[in-house]
Design a protein around this motif. Structure first.
Motif, short mmCIF file in Angstrom:
data_model
loop_
_atom_site.label_atom_id
_atom_site.label_comp_id
_atom_site.label_asym_id
_atom_site.label_seq_id
_atom_site.Cartn_x
_atom_site.Cartn_y
_atom_site.Cartn_z
N VAL A 117 5.61 0.09 13.57
CA VAL A 117 6.28 1.00 12.65
C VAL A 117 5.79 0.68 11.25
N VAL A 118 5.27 1.69 10.57
CA VAL A 118 4.78 1.53 9.21
C VAL A 118 5.95 1.75 8.26
N LYS A 119 6.21 0.75 7.44
CA LYS A 119 7.27 0.83 6.43
C LYS A 119 6.62 0.76 5.05
N LEU A 168 0.79 -1.24 0.00
CA LEU A 168 0.00 0.00 0.00
C LEU A 168 0.82 1.28 0.00
N GLY A 169 2.07 1.20 0.36
CA GLY A 169 2.84 2.41 0.61
C GLY A 169 2.58 2.86 2.05
N LYS A 170 3.49 3.68 2.57
CA LYS A 170 3.41 4.07 3.99
C LYS A 170 2.17 4.88 4.32
N ASP A 171 1.83 5.85 3.49
CA ASP A 171 0.71 6.75 3.82
C ASP A 171 -0.62 6.01 3.88
N GLU A 172 -0.88 5.17 2.88
CA GLU A 172 -2.15 4.44 2.86
C GLU A 172 -2.19 3.39 3.97
N ALA A 173 -1.07 2.72 4.21
CA ALA A 173 -1.02 1.73 5.29
C ALA A 173 -1.30 2.40 6.63
N ARG A 174 -0.70 3.56 6.86
CA ARG A 174 -0.93 4.28 8.12
C ARG A 174 -2.39 4.69 8.25
N ARG A 175 -2.97 5.22 7.17
CA ARG A 175 -4.37 5.63 7.21
C ARG A 175 -5.27 4.45 7.58
N TRP A 204 0.65 8.47 17.88
CA TRP A 204 1.45 8.42 16.65
C TRP A 204 2.55 9.48 16.70
N THR A 205 3.76 9.08 16.31
CA THR A 205 4.88 9.98 16.10
C THR A 205 5.48 9.58 14.76
N GLY A 206 5.18 10.37 13.74
CA GLY A 206 5.62 10.00 12.40
C GLY A 206 4.95 8.71 11.97
N ASP A 207 5.75 7.73 11.59
CA ASP A 207 5.22 6.43 11.14
C ASP A 207 5.24 5.38 12.25
N ARG A 208 5.37 5.82 13.48
CA ARG A 208 5.39 4.90 14.63
C ARG A 208 4.20 5.18 15.53
N MET A 209 3.53 4.10 15.93
CA MET A 209 2.44 4.22 16.89
C MET A 209 2.83 3.44 18.15
#
Length: 103
Positions: free
Chosen positions: A65-67, A13-20, A44-49
């Motif tokens: 961590v979302v990669k 999905l890519g990082k942005d869509e995965a995080r969403r 959430w702090t950046g891509d880490r929850m």
């Protein structure tokens, strides 16, 4: 304390869509499992929850961590819940896949 439970969930999905999807999905988990999970907190702090919750009267902490191609999750289970780590890992993997599956 037992060794942390580590799960890696692949996605395309890519990082942005995965995080969403994870943000939305985590809210859904609170509603779905609310009777079993209490005091659920996530930050959430950046891509880490980072998260904290209580399950079966036990405190659970961890982070994900979302990669770009996977989500890495680490959960610190107290002794009582660590005895059920295999079941917890399977449930985490299943719920993570449901959150990240293509729709």
């Amino acid at each position: 304390m037992a060794k942390p439970l580590v799960v890696s969930i692949p996605h395309g999905l890519g990082k942005d869509e995965a995080r969403r999807r994870l943000e939305t999905g985590f809210t859904g988990l609170k509603q779905q499992f609310g009777q079993h999970l209490t005091a659920v907190q996530d930050t959430w702090t950046g891509d880490r929850m980072d998260f904290r919750l209580a399950a079966m009267g036990q405190q659970v902490t961890g982070h994900l961590v979302v990669k770009p191609d996977c989500v890495d999750l680490e959960v610190n289970l107290p002794f009582l819940l660590a005895m059920m780590a295999d079941k917890a890992k399977a449930l985490i993997q299943k719920q993570g896949n449901l959150m990240l599956e293509r729709k």
